[in-house]
Enzyme design. Structure first.
Site, PDB file in Angstrom:
ATOM      1  N   LYS A   1      45.131  61.134  34.731  1.00  0.00           N
ATOM      2  CA  LYS A   1      44.761  60.622  36.609  1.00  0.00           C
ATOM      3  C   LYS A   1      44.913  59.452  37.033  1.00  0.00           C
ATOM      4  O   LYS A   1      44.723  58.796  36.938  1.00  0.00           O
ATOM      5  CB  LYS A   1      42.837  60.659  35.958  1.00  0.00           C
ATOM      6  CG  LYS A   1      42.061  61.223  37.321  1.00  0.00           C
ATOM      7  CD  LYS A   1      40.883  60.573  37.645  1.00  0.00           C
ATOM      8  CE  LYS A   1      41.325  59.412  38.446  1.00  0.00           C
ATOM      9  NZ  LYS A   1      42.556  59.038  39.476  1.00  0.00           N
TER      10      LYS A   1
ATOM     11  N   GLU B   1      39.594  39.221  44.669  1.00  0.00           N
ATOM     12  CA  GLU B   1      40.090  39.360  44.326  1.00  0.00           C
ATOM     13  C   GLU B   1      40.717  39.866  45.677  1.00  0.00           C
ATOM     14  O   GLU B   1      40.700  41.921  45.869  1.00  0.00           O
ATOM     15  CB  GLU B   1      40.813  40.834  42.846  1.00  0.00           C
ATOM     16  CG  GLU B   1      42.043  41.264  42.905  1.00  0.00           C
ATOM     17  CD  GLU B   1      42.311  42.342  41.608  1.00  0.00           C
ATOM     18  OE1 GLU B   1      41.653  42.928  41.959  1.00  0.00           O
ATOM     19  OE2 GLU B   1      43.093  42.057  40.953  1.00  0.00           O
TER      20      GLU B   1
ATOM     21  N   GLU C   1      41.777  47.497  31.487  1.00  0.00           N
ATOM     22  CA  GLU C   1      42.689  46.403  32.157  1.00  0.00           C
ATOM     23  C   GLU C   1      42.643  46.518  33.847  1.00  0.00           C
ATOM     24  O   GLU C   1      42.564  46.947  34.590  1.00  0.00           O
ATOM     25  CB  GLU C   1      44.026  47.161  31.954  1.00  0.00           C
ATOM     26  CG  GLU C   1      45.394  47.371  30.309  1.00  0.00           C
ATOM     27  CD  GLU C   1      45.197  45.993  30.175  1.00  0.00           C
ATOM     28  OE1 GLU C   1      45.066  45.170  30.319  1.00  0.00           O
ATOM     29  OE2 GLU C   1      44.948  46.065  28.735  1.00  0.00           O
TER      30      GLU C   1
ATOM     31  N   GLY D   1      42.081  49.964  36.473  1.00  0.00           N
ATOM     32  CA  GLY D   1      41.771  49.646  37.912  1.00  0.00           C
ATOM     33  C   GLY D   1      41.120  48.381  38.426  1.00  0.00           C
ATOM     34  O   GLY D   1      41.415  47.188  37.494  1.00  0.00           O
ATOM     35  N   SER D   2      40.233  48.650  38.891  1.00  0.00           N
ATOM     36  CA  SER D   2      39.507  47.130  39.496  1.00  0.00           C
ATOM     37  C   SER D   2      38.011  46.751  38.306  1.00  0.00           C
ATOM     38  O   SER D   2      37.969  47.940  37.605  1.00  0.00           O
ATOM     39  CB  SER D   2      39.235  47.144  41.125  1.00  0.00           C
ATOM     40  OG  SER D   2      38.484  48.627  40.692  1.00  0.00           O
ATOM     41  N   THR D   3      37.146  46.259  38.187  1.00  0.00           N
ATOM     42  CA  THR D   3      36.767  45.317  38.011  1.00  0.00           C
ATOM     43  C   THR D   3      35.405  46.398  38.192  1.00  0.00           C
ATOM     44  O   THR D   3      34.361  46.686  37.376  1.00  0.00           O
ATOM     45  CB  THR D   3      36.250  44.160  37.990  1.00  0.00           C
ATOM     46  OG1 THR D   3      37.379  43.065  37.814  1.00  0.00           O
ATOM     47  CG2 THR D   3      35.134  43.360  37.314  1.00  0.00           C
TER      48      THR D   3
ATOM     49  N   CYS E   1      48.359  42.876  39.286  1.00  0.00           N
ATOM     50  CA  CYS E   1      46.739  42.388  39.238  1.00  0.00           C
ATOM     51  C   CYS E   1      46.821  41.122  38.256  1.00  0.00           C
ATOM     52  O   CYS E   1      46.253  40.374  38.590  1.00  0.00           O
ATOM     53  CB  CYS E   1      46.609  43.424  37.936  1.00  0.00           C
ATOM     54  SG  CYS E   1      47.798  43.412  37.048  1.00  0.00           S
TER      55      CYS E   1
ATOM     56  N   GLY F   1      36.486  49.447  36.023  1.00  0.00           N
ATOM     57  CA  GLY F   1      36.086  48.921  34.855  1.00  0.00           C
ATOM     58  C   GLY F   1      34.240  49.339  34.691  1.00  0.00           C
ATOM     59  O   GLY F   1      33.880  49.898  33.064  1.00  0.00           O
TER      60      GLY F   1
HETATM   61  P1  NAD Z   1      40.232  51.498  41.390  1.00  0.00           P
HETATM   62  O1  NAD Z   1      39.837  50.868  40.205  1.00  0.00           O
HETATM   63  O2  NAD Z   1      40.291  51.919  42.200  1.00  0.00           O
HETATM   64  O3  NAD Z   1      40.823  52.438  40.850  1.00  0.00           O
HETATM   65  C1  NAD Z   1      41.680  52.996  39.548  1.00  0.00           C
HETATM   66  C2  NAD Z   1      41.723  53.893  39.160  1.00  0.00           C
HETATM   67  O4  NAD Z   1      40.349  54.761  38.934  1.00  0.00           O
HETATM   68  C3  NAD Z   1      42.405  55.386  40.118  1.00  0.00           C
HETATM   69  O5  NAD Z   1      42.809  56.716  39.502  1.00  0.00           O
HETATM   70  C4  NAD Z   1      40.979  55.666  40.393  1.00  0.00           C
HETATM   71  O6  NAD Z   1      40.874  57.003  41.033  1.00  0.00           O
HETATM   72  C5  NAD Z   1      40.088  55.613  39.130  1.00  0.00           C
HETATM   73  N1  NAD Z   1      39.026  55.476  39.220  1.00  0.00           N
HETATM   74  C6  NAD Z   1      38.317  55.267  40.450  1.00  0.00           C
HETATM   75  N2  NAD Z   1      36.652  54.644  40.599  1.00  0.00           N
HETATM   76  C7  NAD Z   1      36.192  55.443  39.571  1.00  0.00           C
HETATM   77  C8  NAD Z   1      34.926  55.728  39.094  1.00  0.00           C
HETATM   78  N3  NAD Z   1      33.864  55.855  39.445  1.00  0.00           N
HETATM   79  N4  NAD Z   1      35.869  56.380  37.432  1.00  0.00           N
HETATM   80  C9  NAD Z   1      36.691  56.775  36.800  1.00  0.00           C
HETATM   81  N5  NAD Z   1      38.054  56.494  37.800  1.00  0.00           N
HETATM   82  C10 NAD Z   1      38.123  55.471  38.929  1.00  0.00           C
HETATM   83  O7  NAD Z   1      42.164  51.134  41.131  1.00  0.00           O
HETATM   84  P2  NAD Z   1      43.134  50.463  42.172  1.00  0.00           P
HETATM   85  O8  NAD Z   1      42.497  49.896  43.664  1.00  0.00           O
HETATM   86  O9  NAD Z   1      43.413  51.427  42.489  1.00  0.00           O
HETATM   87  O10 NAD Z   1      44.158  49.158  42.028  1.00  0.00           O
HETATM   88  C11 NAD Z   1      43.564  48.029  41.867  1.00  0.00           C
HETATM   89  C12 NAD Z   1      42.775  47.397  40.329  1.00  0.00           C
HETATM   90  O11 NAD Z   1      43.594  47.213  39.607  1.00  0.00           O
HETATM   91  C13 NAD Z   1      42.694  45.750  40.893  1.00  0.00           C
HETATM   92  O12 NAD Z   1      41.827  45.075  40.829  1.00  0.00           O
HETATM   93  C14 NAD Z   1      43.480  45.535  40.090  1.00  0.00           C
HETATM   94  O13 NAD Z   1      43.733  44.196  39.815  1.00  0.00           O
HETATM   95  C15 NAD Z   1      44.012  46.487  38.960  1.00  0.00           C
HETATM   96  N6  NAD Z   1      44.806  46.304  37.934  1.00  0.00           N
HETATM   97  C16 NAD Z   1      45.182  45.697  36.860  1.00  0.00           C
HETATM   98  C17 NAD Z   1      45.983  45.515  35.800  1.00  0.00           C
HETATM   99  C18 NAD Z   1      45.598  45.330  34.991  1.00  0.00           C
HETATM  100  O14 NAD Z   1      46.870  45.997  34.295  1.00  0.00           O
HETATM  101  N7  NAD Z   1      44.948  44.390  34.124  1.00  0.00           N
HETATM  102  C19 NAD Z   1      47.038  46.256  36.612  1.00  0.00           C
HETATM  103  C20 NAD Z   1      47.021  46.797  37.957  1.00  0.00           C
HETATM  104  C21 NAD Z   1      46.293  47.170  38.831  1.00  0.00           C
END
Ligand code: NAD
Length: 498
Positions: free
Chosen positions: A193, A401, A268, A246-248, A302, A251
């Site tokens: 996804k 962040e 991650e 994604g974001s914390t 990230c 997570g």
């Molecule tokens: P996000 O958490 O908003 O979204 C990440 C993914 O999760 C997207 O596909 C989104 O549609 C999905 N998502 C959102 N809410 C969800 C839910 N409730 N249930 C299931 N899936 C859901 O993050 P973003 O804004 O797309 O990306 C930025 C974040 O990602 C930052 O916090 C960044 O630090 C983190 N990030 C981490 C790493 C790593 O390897 N540690 C790498 C890149 C980005």
């Protein structure tokens, strides 16, 4: 993030060439969403729609998970030898290579990434990741174990089953490859996804996977919003593992959804990484590393070295060098090979970054450069590279962040104070250390609470080297042999020897 570049011919008509309508890939077929809904993905450099994409929701998630389950249980994928699976993944890497320029353009347009980055970083590293894990596919070995009994004990590594890969918008193809490549190498079926901001490269990947000969249903791609599609996927009883980048905050939600079925989770997440410059460092190299550390991918990374700790003695000199470099970064159209800094991925993200800049000013940080959109760019979600000095670790811009091109410079005087301040964060993804003193470098590397520590370099990645977080930056490790552990079960077999 250095890598061998793919070809970077000037892609003048890439916008015109881009396919304008995309469907879901489920069970080897291209389908509309059950609801018939679509969404527009936007070019952040022009603020214009790029393409319409079918929008997956819960019913599509269910069909995709069932298709993946069928491919896993009944299809040839898990029955074929590791060598055969590896050959197919290698072919997928070849196809990515052959189409690298086109996919780099797609990624640049969709995610607001300069073409110089997508051709030199995203594509080469994603291709290398498929090749690396193609090489693993026939080397996934068990162990023989001496037990206390008169038995022959051994372990077998088995695939988990259906793996849900949920990826963000900052490195869409690359971060998908970190999950999809090892998951497939181990014999799992995948439901991928992508984020709604950047769905296109994942769909193109799915297309190439079919062309490479991966059996239908082994890789399904369903773009859709996180709160509906993503959460339904994480909470689906037919999923054996959820791997999220994604974001914390996301997570936590994914863990909660997965908890309903006790589904294995790998996360991650975010970061607020310290990049530390000691007075004995090569200051030109450190300034380069500090600039690269924060402004890579316009701060949407990230591991962004968003807290720059500088020893007081060299503070002013280093700050001047960083500011000089930041001000030279060329912003502009993502398809212009000279562009170094693209727009933020979306209007929301740009507004978030601008909000943090205002908070920084209000809380008393000193704005040294940047601080808003560039005056010469009339459209696109651009923010000038921004540097705040006089930041304390307690300020919001040093704690949260931002995920944008905003650097907080913090002074320190003493090693122990530095380590305490650097670790004073809920995150623990990465850290940088700049020094010529090898003992200091190793001591810092041990004491910093981070999954990755770079010494006299920053933002380097290789498929062979594990990557992941401490604390609220997540758990589990991507890449390297660690990824094979993450995507397999270890089954113990006992044979009575009589
Ligand atoms: P996000 O958490 O908003 O979204 C990440 C993914 O999760 C997207 O596909 C989104 O549609 C999905 N998502 C959102 N809410 C969800 C839910 N409730 N249930 C299931 N899936 C859901 O993050 P973003 O804004 O797309 O990306 C930025 C974040 O990602 C930052 O916090 C960044 O630090 C983190 N990030 C981490 C790493 C790593 O390897 N540690 C790498 C890149 C980005």
């Amino acid at each position: 993030m250095s890598s061998t570049p793919v070809s970077s011919a000037a892609p003048s008509s890439a916008r015109a060439r881009l396919r304008k309508s995309w469907k879901l890939l489920i069970g080897g077929e291209w389908r509309d969403a059950a609801s018939g809904r679509t969404f527009a993905t936007i070019d952040p450099a022009t603020e214009e729609p790029l393409a319409e994409v079918a929008e997956a929701a819960e019913p599509d998630v269910d069909v995709a998970v069932r298709a993946a389950r069928k491919a896993f249980e009944e299809g040839p994928w898990r029955r074929m030898s590791g060598a055969e699976r590896g050959a197919l993944l290698w072919r997928l890497a070849d196809l990515l290579q052959q189409n690298a320029q086109e996919i780099a353009e797609i990624e640049s347009l969709d995610a607001g990434k300069p073409i110089s980055d997508t051709t030199r970083v995203d594509l080469p590293l994603a291709i290398a990741t498929y090749r690396y894990f193609a090489g693993w596919a026939d080397k996934i070995e068990g162990e023989t174990i001496p037990s206390r009994f008169h038995t022959f004990n051994y372990t077998i590594r088995e695939p988990l089953g259906v793996v849900a890969c949920i990826v963000p918008w900052n490195y869409p193809l690359l971060l998908a490859s970190y999950k999809v490549a090892p998951a497939l190498a181990c014999g799992n079926a995948v439901v991928l996804k992508p984020a709604t901001q950047t769905p296109l490269s994942a769909l193109r990947l799915g297309e190439l996977a079919l062309e490479a000969g991966l059996p239908p249903g082994v890789l399904n791609v369903i773009p859709g919003p996180g709160r509906t599609c993503g959460e339904a996927l994480a909470g689906h009883g037919g999923v054996d593992k959820v791997a999220l980048t994604g974001s914390t905050a996301t997570g936590s939600r994914v863990m909660a959804a997965a908890a309903r079925n006790c589904t294995k989770v790998q996360l991650e997440l975010g970061g607020k990484s310290p990049n530390v410059v000691f007075a004995d460092a090569d200051l030109d190299e450190a300034a380069k590393g500090a600039t690269f550390g924060i402004f890579t991918n316009k701060g949407e990374i990230c591991t962004a070295g968003s807290r720059l700790f500088v020893e007081s003695k060299i503070h002013d000199e280093l700050l001047a060098k960083v500011v000089e470099r930041a001000e030279k970064l060329k912003q502009g159209d993502t398809l212009d090979p000279k562009t170094r800094l693209g727009p933020q991925v979306s209007r929301e993200q740009r507004d978030t970054v601008l909000r943090y800049i205002e908070i920084g000013k209000k809380e008393g940080a000193r704005l040294v450069t940047g601080g808003g959109p560039p005056e010469d760019l009339k459209r696109g979600y651009f923010v000038r590279p921004t540097v705040f000095a006089g930041v304390s670790n307690e300020m919001t811009i040093a704690r949260e962040e931002i995920f944008g091109p905003v650097l907080s410079v913090i002074r320190f005087d003493d090693f122990d104070e530095l380590i305490r301040k650097a670790n004073e964060t809920i995150y623990g993804l990465a850290a940088g250390v700049w020094t010529r003193d090898i003992r200091k470098a190793h001591r810092a590397a041990r004491l910093l609470e981070a999954g990755t520590v770079w010494v006299n370099t920053y933002n380097l990645y290789d498929p062979s080297t594990p990557f992941g977080g401490f604390k609220r930056s997540g758990f589990g490790r991507e890449l390297g042999s660690a990824a094979i552990d993450e995507y397999t079960h270890r089954k113990s077999v006992w044979i009575d020897l009589g």
